[in-house]
Motif scaffolding. Structure first.
Motif, PDB file in Angstrom:
ATOM      1  N   LYS A  93      11.108  60.570  84.153  1.00  0.00           N
ATOM      2  CA  LYS A  93       9.705  60.982  84.129  1.00  0.00           C
ATOM      3  C   LYS A  93       9.483  62.083  85.164  1.00  0.00           C
ATOM      4  O   LYS A  93       9.977  62.014  86.285  1.00  0.00           O
ATOM      5  CB  LYS A  93       8.810  59.774  84.445  1.00  0.00           C
ATOM      6  N   LEU A  94       8.735  63.097  84.770  1.00  0.00           N
ATOM      7  CA  LEU A  94       8.367  64.194  85.658  1.00  0.00           C
ATOM      8  C   LEU A  94       6.854  64.319  85.632  1.00  0.00           C
ATOM      9  O   LEU A  94       6.247  64.313  84.564  1.00  0.00           O
ATOM     10  CB  LEU A  94       9.010  65.505  85.191  1.00  0.00           C
ATOM     11  N   GLU A 108      17.216  68.467  78.947  1.00  0.00           N
ATOM     12  CA  GLU A 108      18.391  67.710  79.360  1.00  0.00           C
ATOM     13  C   GLU A 108      19.548  67.960  78.399  1.00  0.00           C
ATOM     14  O   GLU A 108      20.711  67.891  78.777  1.00  0.00           O
ATOM     15  CB  GLU A 108      18.045  66.220  79.397  1.00  0.00           C
ATOM     16  N   SER A 155       2.113  64.075  83.195  1.00  0.00           N
ATOM     17  CA  SER A 155       3.494  63.605  83.269  1.00  0.00           C
ATOM     18  C   SER A 155       4.194  63.839  81.940  1.00  0.00           C
ATOM     19  O   SER A 155       3.568  63.816  80.877  1.00  0.00           O
ATOM     20  CB  SER A 155       3.556  62.121  83.641  1.00  0.00           C
ATOM     21  N   PHE A 176       3.347  72.247  86.478  1.00  0.00           N
ATOM     22  CA  PHE A 176       4.756  71.906  86.624  1.00  0.00           C
ATOM     23  C   PHE A 176       5.525  72.360  85.397  1.00  0.00           C
ATOM     24  O   PHE A 176       4.950  72.711  84.370  1.00  0.00           O
ATOM     25  CB  PHE A 176       4.965  70.400  86.876  1.00  0.00           C
ATOM     26  N   ALA A 179       9.381  71.619  83.096  1.00  0.00           N
ATOM     27  CA  ALA A 179      10.513  70.731  82.835  1.00  0.00           C
ATOM     28  C   ALA A 179      11.562  71.489  82.036  1.00  0.00           C
ATOM     29  O   ALA A 179      11.223  72.342  81.207  1.00  0.00           O
ATOM     30  CB  ALA A 179      10.045  69.496  82.069  1.00  0.00           C
TER      31      ALA A 179
END
Length: 219
Positions: free
Chosen positions: A144-145, A114, A137, A109, A111
């Motif tokens: 949380k991702l 922000e 995570s 994954f 991210a």
């Protein structure tokens, strides 16, 4: 000597003595205060910087076991890092080798920042006990991702097969963009080297039937 003159001399003497004491105290305390403020600034112990992880310098990643608690009992392998990365994107990869051949290169994954140019939070990864799923995570102040995927070709139930592991992040480490930040190595071997890069050299992988390498890349 009259009493008034004596009192004036005594007052001046006390004033000089008090001033000397104050100057001495300032000289002693000032470096301490400046040093403490500098330490708080460098390591992000700043109440105005709520988005950043305290205790970690800008653009560094640090291994930590805090907050894991009893969770360590549920995992065969578990790791956690804190980071303040000067980056806009973080991607988590897993490479799988059979001997010295790279069989798969998987993105688990990614991210995105922000806040422009800064990513801060805790990244946790682990393989539950007697399971072949990899959990990961990334936790920030805003959310949380995470991901849970099967770690193909990993079978913890095969008798007679010995797996060895190595965590790479063991101290403060500078983050370098577009370079692999190794987190974890898992290999079917009883011989392990102190650094992941050493374990995955072709001449060493030739003696290992299966290997997994976990790492992050910041962009």
């Amino acid at each position: 000597m009259e009493d008034k003159e004596f009192q004036k001399i005594l007052k001046k003497s006390r004033y000089r003595q008090t001033r000397k004491i104050l100057i001495t105290l300032i000289c002693i305390l000032l470096p301490f205060v400046i040093g403490s403020l500098a330490y708080m600034y460098i390591y992000n112990y700043n109440p105005l910087e709520e988005e950043k992880v305290p205790g970690v310098k800008n653009n560094q990643i640090v291994s930590t076991e805090e907050d894991l608690g009893a969770a360590v009992l549920l995992f065969d392998y578990l790791g956690q890092v804190k980071l303040n990365a000067e980056a806009n994107k973080m991607t988590f990869y897993v490479d799988y080798y059979e001997k010295d051949k790279l069989i798969s290169h998987s993105e688990y994954f990614s991210a995105e920042a922000e806040e422009e140019g800064m990513m801060s939070g805790k990244f946790i990864f682990g393989i539950p006990t007697n399971d072949n799923h990899l959990l990961a995570s990334f936790m920030t102040n805003d959310g949380k991702l995470g991901a849970q995927k099967e770690l193909e070709n990993y079978n913890p139930h095969n008798e007679g097969i010995f797996w060895s592991s190595k965590n790479e992040i063991y101290a403060n480490q500078n983050i370098i963009k577009n370079q692999k930040m190794y987190l974890f190595y898992l290999g079917q071997t009883n011989r392990i080297y102190s650094e992941i890069e050493e374990n995955i050299k072709p001449e060493n992988l030739k003696n290992v039937d299966q290997s997994f390498v976990l790492y992050l890349i910041f962009e």
